[in-house]
Write an enzyme that holds these catalytic residues in place. Structure first.
Site, PDB file in Angstrom:
ATOM      1  N   GLU A  81       6.626  -0.680 -10.785  1.00 28.99           N
ATOM      2  CA  GLU A  81       5.864   0.621 -10.933  1.00 28.99           C
ATOM      3  C   GLU A  81       6.771   1.337 -12.464  1.00 28.99           C
ATOM      4  O   GLU A  81       6.248   2.441 -12.856  1.00 28.99           O
ATOM      5  CB  GLU A  81       5.903   1.672 -10.102  1.00 28.99           C
ATOM      6  CG  GLU A  81       6.959   2.203  -9.405  1.00 28.99           C
ATOM      7  CD  GLU A  81       6.981   3.595  -9.172  1.00 28.99           C
ATOM      8  OE1 GLU A  81       6.092   4.029  -8.605  1.00 28.99           O
ATOM      9  OE2 GLU A  81       8.063   4.077  -9.797  1.00 28.99           O
ATOM     10  N   CYS A 113       4.988   0.354  -4.335  1.00 27.65           N
ATOM     11  CA  CYS A 113       6.538  -0.526  -3.878  1.00 27.65           C
ATOM     12  C   CYS A 113       6.056  -1.784  -3.458  1.00 27.65           C
ATOM     13  O   CYS A 113       7.168  -2.424  -2.673  1.00 27.65           O
ATOM     14  CB  CYS A 113       6.779   0.272  -2.792  1.00 27.65           C
ATOM     15  SG  CYS A 113       7.402   2.066  -3.130  1.00 27.65           S
ATOM     16  N   HIS A 235       9.316  -1.585   4.873  1.00 22.41           N
ATOM     17  CA  HIS A 235       9.534  -0.983   3.489  1.00 22.41           C
ATOM     18  C   HIS A 235      10.218   0.263   3.742  1.00 22.41           C
ATOM     19  O   HIS A 235      10.245   1.005   4.855  1.00 22.41           O
ATOM     20  CB  HIS A 235       8.342  -0.527   2.730  1.00 22.41           C
ATOM     21  CG  HIS A 235       8.408   0.387   1.798  1.00 22.41           C
ATOM     22  ND1 HIS A 235       9.187   0.103   0.611  1.00 22.41           N
ATOM     23  CD2 HIS A 235       7.887   1.638   1.445  1.00 22.41           C
ATOM     24  CE1 HIS A 235       9.221   0.987  -0.255  1.00 22.41           C
ATOM     25  NE2 HIS A 235       8.482   2.065   0.093  1.00 22.41           N
TER      26      HIS A 235
END
Ligand SMILES: [Zn+2]
Lengths: 346, 131
Positions: A81, A113, A235
């Site tokens: 990103e 992400c 994550h």
């Protein structure tokens, strides 16, 4: 499906800033932030490092670890990103720098992400259909949080590269499943330096809903349960979320421990759960099973089930481990950090 | 550096690709089209350097042109590659640690950028071997 991970490489910049140092500047209570986030320090890129240089270092380690001929890489995707160019793919520089050009296809991926795990899935399909022999999927970021924003305590820098193929797998990818919706939990408009987020909106309808749905969806399809796995990686925007989601799904703290790299690293965005997987592969034994679920705001989750093969022992020491990359950091103060992150312009 | 000039040298900057004379065994970086020793009898082939070497001498740059001002103070060194050739490069390490004879290895870094709108130049710098 008969595809898997053939090699992997990680890169983490040497610099770290402690949460206390950032909190001091904003007059915030460091201990309550550390308790709330379960993050003690985060990595900071050097002034001449960015998403591309970090991706190149990770990709080179992946190639060297297993002695891969880069000319056999038929597809290369960089998920981030924080691509340095709005138009000009990071992957063009990476592919040239690792010697994979010109006989390959490439593109940059964006999905907050989880752009890196989306790249893994794309490589899986291309390898499985024999379009290519090897595919490289990279997650790399030098993420920014606005000064004083909660994200500033965790937005870190790092990159991970996986080489996907059929032959010489070190971890077989047993299956993958994704869960995706339109959820406005986090975004950044073109030309804006820092992202915006929906505050509390990010937790329940964002992270927790997508991670649990993808994880449960994959286990239901495969007929597996948390106790079938030796390790699990989720994550890691901070330490709290993956710890809580693991518990919600029925995984133990022992299962997530080797892959929980965020307390000493921060959130490496596209690199986050791929870094956790690399740290787990660093210590895994043949036949171990690993469960992984990424999350990208916007929002979506990719879940994967891996089984480690006996080839892992052969390539393990061919490149630095995550632990080696985390060792011997150089701590910097907020002023130096601001310079490194380009918050000061000349 | 202009965009065309950078593009022509890009492979050499990214990967320390120079040349090697198969006749006399000479190693060259930047690459040479003709061997300075063997002249027309030389047999020049491309050669990719391992990227390891040592610091021959160095200086610390405190004031630099606009493109590099953000990096000051930085270390500029002459590196002798293990295969023989010498080149000038930035070394990324603490100013207390830099010394003559220090073992270094190549790293992929940003060399500079034209401006906020211009292109970004990538290439090779050096870091301590024990990093
Ligand atoms: Zn010669």
């Amino acid at each position: 499906m008969s595809v898997g991970i053939v090699s992997y490489g990680v890169y983490i910049p040497r610099y770290r800033i402690k949460v206390e140092e950032i909190a001091k500047v904003w007059g915030a209570n460091a201990n309550s932030i550390i308790d709330g986030l379960m993050v003690y320090e985060k990595s900071v890129p050097d002034m001449d490092e960015d998403t591309i240089t970090i991706a190149v270092e990770a990709a080179r380690y992946a190639i060297n670890r297993a002695g891969i001929n880069p000319q056999k890489i038929g597809a290369l995707y960089t998920g981030s990103e924080s691509h340095p160019y709005a138009v000009k793919p990071s992957s063009t520089v990476v592919a040239e720098a690792v010697g994979a050009t010109p006989d390959l296809t490439l593109a940059d991926f964006e999905f907050a992400c989880k752009a890196g795990t989306a790249a893994i899935q794309t490589c899986m399909g291309m390898v499985d259909s024999d379009m290519i022999e090897l595919g490289m999927a990279i997650g790399s970021d030098v993420s920014q949080g606005a000064p004083g924003d909660a994200l500033e305590y965790t937005a870190a820098a790092g990159g991970v590269a996986y080489i996907i193929g059929k032959k010489n797998q070190v971890a077989k990818i047993e299956s993958t499943y994704s869960f995706t919706t339109d959820t406005p939990d986090f975004w950044r408009r073109e030309g804006m330096p820092y992202p915006e987020h929906g505050g509390r909106f990010t937790g329940e309808p964002g992270y927790f809903k997508h991670v649990t749905s993808a994880a449960q969806g994959l286990m239901k399809r495969m007929g597996t349960k948390p106790s079938d796995y030796d390790y699990a990686v989720f994550h890691q925007p901070n330490g709290k979320f993956p710890t809580r989601v693991a518990k919600m799904l029925g995984f133990t703290n022992e299962q997530i421990k080797p892959g929980l790299v965020v307390p000493r690293l921060g959130n490496t965005y596209s690199g986050s759960c791929m870094m956790g997987l690399a740290a787990t592969l660093d210590i895994a034994k043949p036949e171990d099973r690993i469960f992984m679920t990424s999350f990208g705001s916007g929002a979506g989750s990719d879940a994967f089930s891996f089984e480690v093969t006996d080839k892992i022992e052969k390539i393990r020491n061919g490149a630095p481990s995550v632990e080696k990359m985390l060792a011997n950091p150089v701590y910097i103060n907020y002023a130096t950090y601001a310079r490194h992150k380009g918050k000061i312009k000349l | 550096m202009s965009v065309p000039r950078f593009w022509r040298r890009l492979k050499n900057l990214y990967n320390l690709i120079g040349t090697h004379c198969k006749k006399c065994g000479g190693f060259y970086y930047p690459p040479r089209n003709m061997c300075p020793r063997c002249r027309r009898n030389g047999v020049i082939v491309p050669f990719k350097y391992k990227g390891t070497g040592e610091v021959v001498t160095f200086t610390i740059v405190h004031s630099a042109a606009k493109d590099y001002a953000m990096l000051t103070p930085y270390i500029l060194a002459i590196i002798k590659l293990d295969e023989g050739p010498r080149l000038t490069s930035q070394v990324i390490c603490s100013h207390e640690d830099i010394h003559i004879g220090m073992k270094v290895k190549s790293a992929f870094r940003k060399l500079g950028e034209e401006s906020d709108r211009g292109m970004i130049y990538y290439g090779t710098k050096f870091i301590p071997l024990e990093n």
